[in-house]
Design a protein around this motif. Structure first.
Motif, PDB file in Angstrom:
ATOM      1  N   GLN A 132       0.827  -1.207   0.000  1.00 41.85           N
ATOM      2  CA  GLN A 132       0.000   0.000   0.000  1.00 41.85           C
ATOM      3  C   GLN A 132       0.859   1.254   0.000  1.00 41.85           C
ATOM      4  N   SER A 150      -7.950   7.059   5.957  1.00 42.27           N
ATOM      5  CA  SER A 150      -7.231   5.784   5.977  1.00 42.27           C
ATOM      6  C   SER A 150      -7.091   5.257   7.400  1.00 42.27           C
ATOM      7  N   PHE A 177      -2.702   6.839   0.631  1.00 44.77           N
ATOM      8  CA  PHE A 177      -3.352   7.109   1.902  1.00 44.77           C
ATOM      9  C   PHE A 177      -4.151   8.405   1.787  1.00 44.77           C
ATOM     10  N   ARG A 211      -3.457  12.860  10.997  1.00 41.45           N
ATOM     11  CA  ARG A 211      -4.090  12.644   9.695  1.00 41.45           C
ATOM     12  C   ARG A 211      -4.444  13.938   8.971  1.00 41.45           C
TER      13      ARG A 211
END
Length: 261
Positions: free
Chosen positions: A134, A141, A137, A147
């Motif tokens: 991965q 996420s 984001f 964040r």
């Protein structure tokens, strides 16, 4: 303007593989990728060799023997081999937002260095991101800290203006500068050994030379992968070295990149 992406790494090929994937997802590709390898083993070399063979841009792998944390030295060796005018530097535990290089390029101006922000991928996320490879984001996420730093907005980013002095928000895992400025101050001070302060000392000396700073907020985003903290047994000595640069307004270090030019 030719751009080199400078990556410092040490024995974490799983993270480096995700960084390589995020390079190939960039909206603007670098002209060079410089890998400053502080003594990794053969597994990392094989990963880098495979990435080099598949890349359309130049990849330079600079390795030296593992003799402890000697990041400042190997970064100088890597920048010495670059033919690019502008250097964007990240750590080997930072996945890049797709517009990361584009954002640094857009904001690059003579007389400035740039420093960006990082969101943090938590320990709980590690099995998932490594298994799923991965690299993308966003604000919602899973398993992210800080964040709000995932928000990408050109409009909000323009609110941040150049400033004259060193900021406590500076992080050496996300910084860019002109190679010519780096050479004028003789690059990283190689007296720094062990974790800490070699990166902030670099931009403090740039500031002493008259280079201003600009924070990339809501742009130039990286996602820092959780890991255990490095030993900090040299931090007291490194703090004293940095304090000397501030108090004496040092610009050029004696033991730096000039050894390799």
């Amino acid at each position: 303007m030719k751009i080199a992406l400078l990556i410092s790494t040490y024995n974490w090929p799983e993270a480096l593989e995700l960084i390589f994937k995020s390079i190939n997802e960039q909206t603007v590709l670098p002209d060079e990728v410089l890998i400053a390898d502080d003594g990794s083993t053969e597994e990392t070399k094989k990963l880098i060799d495979d990435f080099t063979q598949k890349s359309t841009f130049k990849v330079i792998h600079v390795w030296h023997e593992d003799q402890g944390f000697r990041k400042a030295i190997v970064l100088n060796k890597a920048v010495a081999q670059s033919s690019c005018e502008y250097i964007i530097q990240i750590d080997g535990d930072c996945i890049m937002h797709p517009d990361f290089i584009a954002d640094h390029k857009k904001n690059a101006k003579k007389g400035l260095y740039l420093y960006g922000t990082r969101a943090t991928i938590t320990k709980n996320a590690l099995p998932r991101i490594f298994n799923q490879k991965q690299t993308k984001f966003h604000f919602f996420s899973k398993d992210l800290k800080k964040r709000t730093r995932t928000i990408h907005s050109n409009l909000l980013s323009e609110l941040y203006k150049p400033h004259q002095y060193f900021s406590d928000n500076f992080r050496g895992c996300n910084v860019s500068f002109w190679r010519s400025d780096f050479i004028k101050i003789n690059g990283y001070n190689e007296v720094f050994e062990g974790w800490g302060r070699e990166d902030s000392d670099l931009v403090i000396r740039m500031g002493n030379m008259g280079i201003w700073a600009k924070r990339l907020r809501y742009a130039g985003i990286v996602y820092h992968i959780y890991h255990k903290e490095n030993p900090r047994d040299q931090l007291k000595e490194n703090d004293l070295l940095q304090h000397k640069s501030i108090q004496e307004k040092i610009i050029r270090t004696e033991k730096g990149i000039s050894q390799y030019l």
